[in-house]
Write a protein that holds these residues in place. Structure first.
Motif, short mmCIF file in Angstrom:
data_model
loop_
_atom_site.label_atom_id
_atom_site.label_comp_id
_atom_site.label_asym_id
_atom_site.label_seq_id
_atom_site.Cartn_x
_atom_site.Cartn_y
_atom_site.Cartn_z
N LEU A 115 17.85 97.22 -11.91
CA LEU A 115 18.63 97.11 -13.15
C LEU A 115 19.60 98.27 -13.38
O LEU A 115 20.29 98.28 -14.39
CB LEU A 115 17.67 96.98 -14.34
CG LEU A 115 16.80 95.74 -14.34
CD1 LEU A 115 15.80 95.79 -15.48
CD2 LEU A 115 17.65 94.49 -14.43
N ASP A 116 19.58 99.26 -12.50
CA ASP A 116 20.47 100.41 -12.59
C ASP A 116 20.29 101.18 -13.90
O ASP A 116 21.24 101.64 -14.52
CB ASP A 116 21.93 99.97 -12.41
CG ASP A 116 22.82 101.14 -12.03
OD1 ASP A 116 22.35 102.02 -11.28
OD2 ASP A 116 23.98 101.17 -12.50
N HIS B 223 16.07 77.21 -8.80
CA HIS B 223 15.75 77.70 -7.45
C HIS B 223 16.33 79.10 -7.23
O HIS B 223 16.87 79.42 -6.18
CB HIS B 223 16.23 76.73 -6.37
CG HIS B 223 15.69 75.37 -6.54
ND1 HIS B 223 14.36 75.06 -6.32
CD2 HIS B 223 16.26 74.21 -6.95
CE1 HIS B 223 14.16 73.80 -6.57
NE2 HIS B 223 15.29 73.24 -6.96
N PHE B 224 16.22 79.90 -8.30
CA PHE B 224 16.74 81.27 -8.28
C PHE B 224 15.71 82.18 -8.95
O PHE B 224 15.27 81.91 -10.05
CB PHE B 224 18.07 81.32 -9.04
CG PHE B 224 18.66 82.69 -9.13
CD1 PHE B 224 19.28 83.27 -8.03
CD2 PHE B 224 18.61 83.40 -10.32
CE1 PHE B 224 19.82 84.54 -8.12
CE2 PHE B 224 19.15 84.66 -10.41
CZ PHE B 224 19.77 85.23 -9.31
N SER B 225 15.35 83.24 -8.27
CA SER B 225 14.37 84.17 -8.81
C SER B 225 15.06 85.36 -9.47
O SER B 225 16.02 85.90 -8.94
CB SER B 225 13.46 84.68 -7.69
OG SER B 225 12.55 85.61 -8.19
N LEU B 226 14.56 85.74 -10.62
CA LEU B 226 15.07 86.91 -11.33
C LEU B 226 14.23 88.12 -10.91
O LEU B 226 13.39 88.61 -11.67
CB LEU B 226 14.99 86.70 -12.84
CG LEU B 226 15.73 85.49 -13.39
CD1 LEU B 226 15.40 85.27 -14.85
CD2 LEU B 226 17.22 85.67 -13.20
N ALA B 227 14.45 88.60 -9.73
CA ALA B 227 13.62 89.66 -9.16
C ALA B 227 13.73 90.97 -9.94
O ALA B 227 12.79 91.76 -9.96
CB ALA B 227 14.00 89.89 -7.70
N ALA B 228 14.83 91.19 -10.58
CA ALA B 228 15.02 92.44 -11.32
C ALA B 228 14.06 92.56 -12.49
O ALA B 228 13.76 93.66 -12.95
CB ALA B 228 16.45 92.54 -11.81
N ASN C 285 11.11 83.60 -15.63
CA ASN C 285 11.22 83.73 -14.19
C ASN C 285 10.66 82.50 -13.48
O ASN C 285 11.25 82.00 -12.52
CB ASN C 285 10.51 85.00 -13.71
CG ASN C 285 11.06 85.52 -12.42
OD1 ASN C 285 12.05 85.03 -11.90
ND2 ASN C 285 10.42 86.54 -11.89
N VAL C 286 9.54 81.99 -13.96
CA VAL C 286 8.96 80.78 -13.36
C VAL C 286 9.90 79.59 -13.56
O VAL C 286 10.14 78.81 -12.63
CB VAL C 286 7.57 80.48 -13.95
CG1 VAL C 286 7.09 79.09 -13.59
CG2 VAL C 286 6.57 81.53 -13.48
N LEU C 287 10.44 79.45 -14.78
CA LEU C 287 11.39 78.36 -15.03
C LEU C 287 12.62 78.47 -14.14
O LEU C 287 13.09 77.46 -13.59
CB LEU C 287 11.81 78.37 -16.50
CG LEU C 287 10.80 77.85 -17.51
CD1 LEU C 287 11.38 77.92 -18.91
CD2 LEU C 287 10.38 76.43 -17.19
N SER C 288 13.13 79.67 -13.99
CA SER C 288 14.34 79.82 -13.17
C SER C 288 14.07 79.50 -11.70
O SER C 288 14.94 78.99 -11.02
CB SER C 288 14.92 81.23 -13.32
OG SER C 288 14.11 82.18 -12.67
N ILE D 182 10.99 95.70 -15.10
CA ILE D 182 10.63 95.82 -16.51
C ILE D 182 9.15 95.54 -16.71
O ILE D 182 8.45 96.27 -17.42
CB ILE D 182 11.49 94.86 -17.37
CG1 ILE D 182 12.94 95.29 -17.33
CG2 ILE D 182 10.98 94.83 -18.80
CD1 ILE D 182 13.89 94.33 -17.99
N THR D 183 8.67 94.48 -16.08
CA THR D 183 7.27 94.09 -16.25
C THR D 183 6.32 95.19 -15.79
O THR D 183 5.34 95.50 -16.47
CB THR D 183 6.99 92.79 -15.47
OG1 THR D 183 7.92 91.79 -15.89
CG2 THR D 183 5.59 92.31 -15.70
N ILE D 184 6.59 95.77 -14.65
CA ILE D 184 5.72 96.84 -14.13
C ILE D 184 5.70 98.03 -15.07
O ILE D 184 4.63 98.58 -15.38
CB ILE D 184 6.17 97.25 -12.71
CG1 ILE D 184 5.84 96.15 -11.72
CG2 ILE D 184 5.52 98.57 -12.30
CD1 ILE D 184 6.43 96.37 -10.35
#
Length: 160
Positions: free
Chosen positions: A123-124, A37-42, A29-32, A46-48
């Motif tokens: 993520l549905d 310049h795009f965040s993988l918010a989804a 996510n940090v790399l993206s 999973i992390t939570i």
């Protein structure tokens, strides 16, 4: 103590794997963000949920190691019979608490599967999959409570 896989127990492996997945997700996510310049918010979803599952497994490990906070000042001054009675009472209360939590979570899972069929926002994924971690990983909590009680009742406090 039985060792399972490569000298370590299943609960330790699960915590390590879940933590590695969380670190990998955060790193990607940090790399993206910085490269594309795009965040993988989804991925936050999973992390939570992995963090919650790690906490549940960690509760069992902490019980087993007698690493929960306790009121030992009075306990240490009790006679041996009263200490053993106290261990039995708090072990039963702790197990009872997690039985109640599991009961309500299993009811929530049943409701999600049969009535609501809710899906996660990002993520549905069916929400009940996230809920299933509590009853599933509570096995480690009950094992930890049992081992802690047996160690204390047999005079082997704090053994793993």
């Amino acid at each position: 103590m039985k060792k399972l896989l490569f000298g370590y127990r299943l609960d330790h492996w699960l915590v390590a794997i879940f933590m590695a997945v969380m670190v990998l997700i955060a790193f990607i996510n940090v790399l993206s963000r910085y490269i594309f310049h795009f965040s993988l918010a989804a991925t936050e979803e999973i992390t939570i949920n992995l963090f919650v599952w790690i906490t549940i497994i960690g509760i069992g490990i902490a019980f087993e190691r007698s690493e929960h906070l306790g009121m030992v000042t009075f306990f240490n001054h009790f006679p041996k019979k009263l200490q053993k009675a106290s261990v039995l009472i708090y072990s039963l209360l702790a197990a009872g608490l997690f039985l109640v939590l599991n009961w309500f979570m299993i009811q929530a899972i049943y409701d999600e599967i049969t009535l609501f069929q809710a899906r996660s926002a990002s993520l549905d994924i069916p929400v009940w999959i996230y809920y299933a971690g509590l009853p599933l990983f509570s096995i480690f909590i009950f094992r930890g409570i049992y081992r802690d009680a047996m160690n204390k009742l047999n005079g082997r406090e704090g053994e793993e």
